[in-house]
Design an enzyme around this catalytic site. Structure first.
Site, mmCIF file in Angstrom:
data_model
loop_
_atom_site.group_PDB
_atom_site.id
_atom_site.type_symbol
_atom_site.label_atom_id
_atom_site.label_comp_id
_atom_site.label_asym_id
_atom_site.label_seq_id
_atom_site.Cartn_x
_atom_site.Cartn_y
_atom_site.Cartn_z
ATOM 1 N N HIS A 140 0.830 -1.208 0.000
ATOM 2 C CA HIS A 140 0.000 0.000 0.000
ATOM 3 C C HIS A 140 0.861 1.255 0.000
ATOM 4 O O HIS A 140 1.872 1.338 0.692
ATOM 5 C CB HIS A 140 -0.911 0.004 1.236
ATOM 6 N N ASP A 157 -4.213 9.270 2.909
ATOM 7 C CA ASP A 157 -4.291 7.820 2.725
ATOM 8 C C ASP A 157 -5.599 7.464 2.026
ATOM 9 O O ASP A 157 -6.688 7.783 2.531
ATOM 10 C CB ASP A 157 -4.209 7.112 4.078
ATOM 11 N N CYS A 199 -3.755 2.681 -5.136
ATOM 12 C CA CYS A 199 -3.187 3.568 -4.117
ATOM 13 C C CYS A 199 -2.050 4.434 -4.670
ATOM 14 O O CYS A 199 -1.966 5.630 -4.377
ATOM 15 C CB CYS A 199 -2.707 2.763 -2.911
#
Length: 268
Positions: A140, A157, A199
């Site tokens: 991630h 995030d 991501c």
């Protein structure tokens, strides 16, 4: 034209058509059987970044590699930051962020990182890789934007704070390197991804938005909101845009060649 002549002509047309179809099939088969480039084969050399065929494949529909993000930072520096010589903004590469987070020797890390004296803001791509023997690992990406002048580390995030612990650790390590206290602030309104592979794309687009629309669009000393609320990110469109940028740079690199050779197209 007699019946016999018409029949002969029709037969010849049929034979010719069949030959053409067989020729097309053979050509198609040759294309299909042609070997694919090695994943490690260089695709584009852009200043200090070397993209491979594996990086291009990942950018199309997979989890972005360190090289993908390093290229994007290099591109922003060359095409955007270069137009603002007064800006004192650093885009730290993924490898440097990894070094910062995993090496506890502050003096050694300080000597390896860029000189932050006079820098006002630092962008850091954060990876959740905890294996120091696998610098390309992790699952991630998120983004940390540190405002040195304000003493704040903003964390963006796209997966509901999954990298909060890693970002917090990075901010603590950077605080030690800078010799300056940093308050950690997680942005709860960060745009959220809808799958498990976007991501890195969110990191790249968020980085550009904050750089261009916030930091570079205000006057010195002017306060600016670092919130990403109401900012929608089209990950599919972003991938296409990034691929198009790379393809255009590759074509330009090919155009600049003086003589044909086996090295990748280069821009510098």
């Amino acid at each position: 034209m007699t019946l016999r002549e018409r029949f002969a002509r029709k037969l010849n047309d049929s034979v010719s058509s069949n030959k053409q179809r067989r020729t097309r099939k053979l050509r198609s088969r040759k294309v299909q059987l042609s070997p694919s480039p090695s994943p490690e084969k260089p695709y584009l050399s852009y200043y200090d970044t070397l993209l491979t065929y594996e990086d291009i494949k990942a950018l199309k529909h997979d989890w972005l590699t360190d090289n993908n993000i390093a290229f994007w930072e290099e591109f922003l520096e060359q095409e955007t930051l270069a137009k603002f010589p007064q800006a004192r903004i650093c885009l730290l590469r993924p490898s440097m962020t990894f070094l910062l987070m995993k090496n506890k020797d502050t003096e050694m890390v300080r000597s390896a990182l860029p000189d932050f004296r006079g820098i006002t803001h630092i962008f850091l791509p954060i990876n959740d890789n905890r294996n120091v023997s696998a610098p390309e690992g992790g699952s991630h990406w998120s983004l940390l934007l540190v405002s040195i002048i304000d003493g704040v580390a903003f964390h963006y995030d796209s997966m509901d704070g999954s990298n909060n612990a890693e970002a917090w650790e990075a901010s603590k390590r950077l605080s030690s390197v800078l010799g300056k206290a940093l308050r950690f602030h997680c942005l709860p309104d960060s745009p959220q991804q809808e799958n498990g592979s976007d991501c890195g794309v969110f990191v790249c687009i968020t980085m550009r938005h904050l750089l261009v629309k916030r930091l570079l669009s205000v006057n010195a000393g002017e306060k600016v909101s670092m919130s990403m609320a109401q900012k929608a990110i089209d990950s599919i469109g972003a991938r296409k845009e990034m691929l198009k940028i790379i393809e255009n740079l590759r074509k330009e690199g090919e155009r600049r060649r003086l003589t044909p050779n086996n090295t990748p197209p280069r821009i510098d």
